[in-house]
Design an enzyme around this catalytic site. Sequence first.
Site, PDB file in Angstrom:
ATOM      1  N   THR A  61      28.638  -1.319   3.437  1.00 62.91           N
ATOM      2  CA  THR A  61      28.350  -2.738   3.645  1.00 62.91           C
ATOM      3  C   THR A  61      29.644  -3.523   3.826  1.00 62.91           C
ATOM      4  OG1 THR A  61      26.470  -2.390   2.172  1.00 62.91           O
ATOM      5  CG2 THR A  61      27.009  -4.667   2.740  1.00 62.91           C
ATOM      6  N   ARG A 111      28.144  -9.388  -2.825  1.00 60.30           N
ATOM      7  CA  ARG A 111      27.497  -8.258  -3.528  1.00 60.30           C
ATOM      8  C   ARG A 111      27.702  -8.474  -5.020  1.00 60.30           C
ATOM      9  NH1 ARG A 111      27.263  -1.902  -2.433  1.00 60.30           N
ATOM     10  NH2 ARG A 111      25.984  -2.799  -0.803  1.00 60.30           N
TER      11      ARG A 111
HETATM   12  N1   CP Z   1      23.953   1.360   1.729  1.00 60.34           N
HETATM   13  C1   CP Z   1      24.923   0.692   1.074  1.00 60.34           C
HETATM   14  O1   CP Z   1      24.722  -0.436   0.628  1.00 60.34           O
HETATM   15  O2   CP Z   1      26.096   1.373   0.931  1.00 60.34           O
HETATM   16  P1   CP Z   1      27.389   0.797   0.229  1.00 60.34           P
HETATM   17  O3   CP Z   1      27.055   0.658  -1.255  1.00 60.34           O
HETATM   18  O4   CP Z   1      28.455   1.819   0.480  1.00 60.34           O
HETATM   19  O5   CP Z   1      27.698  -0.528   0.812  1.00 60.34           O
END
Ligand code: CP
Length: 319
Positions: A61, A111
């Site tokens: 992400t 996030r």
């Molecule tokens: N799919 C996904 O959110 O991967 P990451 O945690 O690496 O961002």
Amino acid sequence: MLEKVAPHRLRGQSIIWSQDFDCGLLKDIFDRADKLPRGRRNSALRNKRVILLFYEVSTRTRFSFEAAVDDLGGTRLDTENASILSSVAKGETLEDSIRVIASYGDAIILRHQEDTAAMRARDILQSNNIWVPVINAGCGGVGGQHPTQSLLDLYTIKKEISRTEGLTVAMVGDLKHGRTVRSLAYLLGKFPGNQIHFIAPWELMIGNDIIAYLKRHKVDVTLGTDLGKVVESVDIVYMTRVQKERFSDPAAYERLKGSYRLTVSLAERMRPEARIMHPLPKVDEIDPAVDLLPQAAYFRQADNGLQIRKALLEMILGE
Ligand code: CP
């Protein structure tokens, strides 16, 4: 040269929950992603600065959003471990951090470990008349969501299977903590004729709120523990990792971590045109030998993230 496009209705909008998308908006995003030249840069985000505020780890992400900003000619401020590398380490609230950071950029990509963090970030800004969009880049677990992942998941289904309706999908693994599963279930509920088999240990089964939503939207839902019972009938097997970081009881994780493993012999029972997807990262729930099967779509799925996130940023911030 930058293609001239009229401002989209997503212009200036936050992306918080998957259920907020409608079918027309999904089509617009997918059409835009299809039209964006791969590997080519434009200047849609010239004079725009995007802030990536990541309180939890990420590979796909974060890097795909970073690449998207760069490809669209924007600039970015970036912190990859905000819990340690920002003033949260001194006790600052998310709300105070967001209010301050918003003045440094044109959008915040967030996030966070809490389910409602992106919504709280949007709300604190709007209640102070600060119109900086917030994009949920994966927040929380049990009640959380990852709406941009669900966009790239549905886009991948459309590219691989050529439709988004009349699908039979098996979602497998840690469905209780799966924010990607929750977000994709909301999107599948928007199209007619879809059926979802939720396959998980009962302790990690999908939440009742999702089941209720799907039933309201006339999605045929089954719950079970055995992927073998449905594997031959599905269009998509959507595998997920048992999420160690969401368990408060390490013994429960140890007991449940090996609940599912998609082997070559199980995958070969799928129809040739069916596809295996996974939001990644994967640990040991898919035998690495499965990667070589034509049904394995998860690396193409991750690749689609860049196109989708470019399309989204262009529609929200583009000139
Ligand atoms: N799919 C996904 O959110 O991967 P990451 O945690 O690496 O961002």
